[in-house]
Design an enzyme around this catalytic site. Structure first.
Site, PDB file in Angstrom:
ATOM      1  N   CYS A  20     -20.788 -15.117  23.528  1.00 20.63           N
ATOM      2  CA  CYS A  20     -20.976 -15.386  22.314  1.00 20.63           C
ATOM      3  C   CYS A  20     -21.838 -13.828  21.966  1.00 20.63           C
ATOM      4  CB  CYS A  20     -22.441 -15.365  22.515  1.00 20.63           C
ATOM      5  SG  CYS A  20     -22.919 -16.337  21.289  1.00 20.63           S
ATOM      6  N   PRO A  21     -21.332 -13.609  20.078  1.00 22.11           N
ATOM      7  CA  PRO A  21     -20.896 -14.205  19.943  1.00 22.11           C
ATOM      8  C   PRO A  21     -18.859 -14.514  19.712  1.00 22.11           C
ATOM      9  CG  PRO A  21     -21.118 -12.316  18.876  1.00 22.11           C
ATOM     10  CD  PRO A  21     -22.197 -12.587  20.150  1.00 22.11           C
TER      11      PRO A  21
END
Length: 83
Positions: A20-21
């Protein structure tokens, strides 16, 4: 949703090893390049995609057609909204 595993797709995003992201950022670009109504398969290993990808689909009005988890790999099939 194991029946989705062999479904023909219009594109594949392999986000294996990304955290993430990055998977969602890459998903945004791949969806943008996909034809309306096209089906994208996403392969990811980041557990946060279980939360992030469904929310992405709801927020941008794409359809999460299926998802499958096996041995730490997460598979998603997303149909791009038409129009």
């Amino acid at each position: 949703m194991s029946e989705m595993i062999n479904t023909p797709v219009d594109g594949t995003l392999d986000a294996t090893g990304l955290n993430c992201p990055e998977p969602v950022m890459m998903l945004h670009q791949h969806i943008r390049d996909l034809v309306p109504g096209g089906l994208l398969k996403v392969i990811a290993t980041d557990p946060s995609t279980r939360r992030d990808i469904p929310k992405f689909c709801v927020f941008l009005d794409h359809e999460l057609v299926g998802q499958h988890e096996e041995a730490g790999t997460y598979l998603y099939w997303i149909r791009k909204k038409s129009g």
